[in-house]
Write a protein that holds these residues in place. Sequence first.
Motif, PDB file in Angstrom:
ATOM      1  N   TYR A 147       0.822  -1.209   0.000  1.00  0.00           N
ATOM      2  CA  TYR A 147       0.000   0.000   0.000  1.00  0.00           C
ATOM      3  C   TYR A 147       0.858   1.261   0.000  1.00  0.00           C
ATOM      4  CZ  TYR A 147      -3.815  -3.201   0.785  1.00  0.00           C
ATOM      5  OH  TYR A 147      -4.716  -4.223   0.633  1.00  0.00           O
ATOM      6  N   ASN A 148       2.045   1.197   0.597  1.00  0.00           N
ATOM      7  CA  ASN A 148       2.946   2.345   0.549  1.00  0.00           C
ATOM      8  C   ASN A 148       3.446   2.605  -0.870  1.00  0.00           C
ATOM      9  OD1 ASN A 148       2.747   3.045   3.232  1.00  0.00           O
ATOM     10  ND2 ASN A 148       4.588   1.947   3.858  1.00  0.00           N
ATOM     11  N   LEU A 161      -6.868   6.677   0.383  1.00  0.00           N
ATOM     12  CA  LEU A 161      -6.296   5.365   0.669  1.00  0.00           C
ATOM     13  C   LEU A 161      -5.778   5.319   2.100  1.00  0.00           C
ATOM     14  CD1 LEU A 161      -5.367   2.545  -0.110  1.00  0.00           C
ATOM     15  CD2 LEU A 161      -3.351   3.557  -1.207  1.00  0.00           C
ATOM     16  N   LEU A 162      -5.156   6.401   2.569  1.00  0.00           N
ATOM     17  CA  LEU A 162      -4.678   6.459   3.947  1.00  0.00           C
ATOM     18  C   LEU A 162      -5.837   6.321   4.929  1.00  0.00           C
ATOM     19  CD1 LEU A 162      -2.333   6.941   5.946  1.00  0.00           C
ATOM     20  CD2 LEU A 162      -2.811   9.391   5.764  1.00  0.00           C
ATOM     21  N   ALA A 163      -6.956   6.976   4.623  1.00  0.00           N
ATOM     22  CA  ALA A 163      -8.128   6.884   5.487  1.00  0.00           C
ATOM     23  C   ALA A 163      -8.651   5.447   5.534  1.00  0.00           C
ATOM     24  CB  ALA A 163      -9.220   7.833   4.993  1.00  0.00           C
ATOM     25  N   PRO A 197      -1.451   1.737   8.673  1.00  0.00           N
ATOM     26  CA  PRO A 197      -0.425   2.609   8.091  1.00  0.00           C
ATOM     27  C   PRO A 197       0.756   2.776   9.037  1.00  0.00           C
ATOM     28  CG  PRO A 197      -2.264   3.911   8.898  1.00  0.00           C
ATOM     29  CD  PRO A 197      -2.677   2.475   9.030  1.00  0.00           C
ATOM     30  N   ASP A 198       1.933   3.029   8.484  1.00  0.00           N
ATOM     31  CA  ASP A 198       3.104   3.319   9.290  1.00  0.00           C
ATOM     32  C   ASP A 198       3.558   4.753   9.023  1.00  0.00           C
ATOM     33  OD1 ASP A 198       4.278   3.180   6.790  1.00  0.00           O
ATOM     34  OD2 ASP A 198       5.356   1.302   7.172  1.00  0.00           O
ATOM     35  N   SER A 199       4.671   5.149   9.605  1.00  0.00           N
ATOM     36  CA  SER A 199       5.135   6.530   9.446  1.00  0.00           C
ATOM     37  C   SER A 199       5.407   6.867   7.982  1.00  0.00           C
ATOM     38  CB  SER A 199       6.393   6.765  10.285  1.00  0.00           C
ATOM     39  OG  SER A 199       7.426   5.878   9.898  1.00  0.00           O
ATOM     40  N   SER A 233       4.086  10.113   5.697  1.00  0.00           N
ATOM     41  CA  SER A 233       5.033  11.006   5.026  1.00  0.00           C
ATOM     42  C   SER A 233       4.819  10.995   3.516  1.00  0.00           C
ATOM     43  CB  SER A 233       6.471  10.610   5.370  1.00  0.00           C
ATOM     44  OG  SER A 233       6.780   9.312   4.883  1.00  0.00           O
ATOM     45  N   THR A 234       4.379   9.850   2.976  1.00  0.00           N
ATOM     46  CA  THR A 234       4.128   9.773   1.533  1.00  0.00           C
ATOM     47  C   THR A 234       2.900  10.586   1.138  1.00  0.00           C
ATOM     48  OG1 THR A 234       5.103   7.554   1.509  1.00  0.00           O
ATOM     49  CG2 THR A 234       3.845   8.202  -0.423  1.00  0.00           C
ATOM     50  N   VAL A 235       1.884  10.605   1.996  1.00  0.00           N
ATOM     51  CA  VAL A 235       0.706  11.431   1.713  1.00  0.00           C
ATOM     52  C   VAL A 235       1.067  12.917   1.786  1.00  0.00           C
ATOM     53  CG1 VAL A 235      -1.646  12.008   2.433  1.00  0.00           C
ATOM     54  CG2 VAL A 235      -0.878   9.632   2.496  1.00  0.00           C
TER      55      VAL A 235
END
Length: 247
Positions: free
Chosen positions: A156-157, A175-177, A196-198, A202-204
């Motif tokens: 997903y990242n 997608l993050l939500a 999600p991770d850090s 940061s990617t969003v």
Amino acid sequence: SMLNCYSRHGSVSKAEKLLDEMHESFVPNVACYLPIISALDKSGDADAPDRVLQWIERSHLSLPRPNRQLFITALRCMRRHGRGEEAEIILDKFQKAYPDRGAPDIFAYILVLRAWEQIKRKVDRHHAAKRARIFLDKMETMSEESFLPTLDISAYNIMLNCYARAGEAEEAEKLLADLEGGSLSPYGDTIAAVEPDSKSYSTVIKAWANNGGNDSVDRAWQILYRLGYPKKTNPKQQLPSPLKQQY
């Protein structure tokens, strides 16, 4: 041996010419194709992916079953050069060469997803993000049907970075939500949801940086707030500044 020698010493074109000549006398085996494809993978030639695809197609026709290493090396080349379309073609040939359950594995699928992620031309990144999303949906379906293992956050990242590179911040945040809400657990309540991770956050933020909208900075700050920043500090616990320490 000569094919390997040419390929290892930067003369991949000579190796290709020699392999062409070999086709006229006998059917080459996997060991003949692998050094050429490996050399093209590391090559900086703009047409290296096209040449790799040609050799994969020829090996697919001449060999009873090309080995996995051949396909994986070819997929690595497509990832390195950002050629998602060709990566999917190679994956399809990989599947046809190994129709039995379990081949190709998750690593091959991730390479295809990364090939879409690494699309070079900026004007192609919106299309690449759409194709990557379609491919990720396919991976999720295969995971649900037990043809692939459960997808973790790394997949997903990669998708988030496809959106970020295209500046599609709204899609990235959506997608993050979904990740935050746990709606991406392919088996409902039977397993823990993908979280999600850090890097996801940061990617969003990167997606908003590339978006260029009037509210991009505010939206990026909202992502930081959701992550717990800025963290409040106790004034009593604050260390004196270096300037104060001098006096």
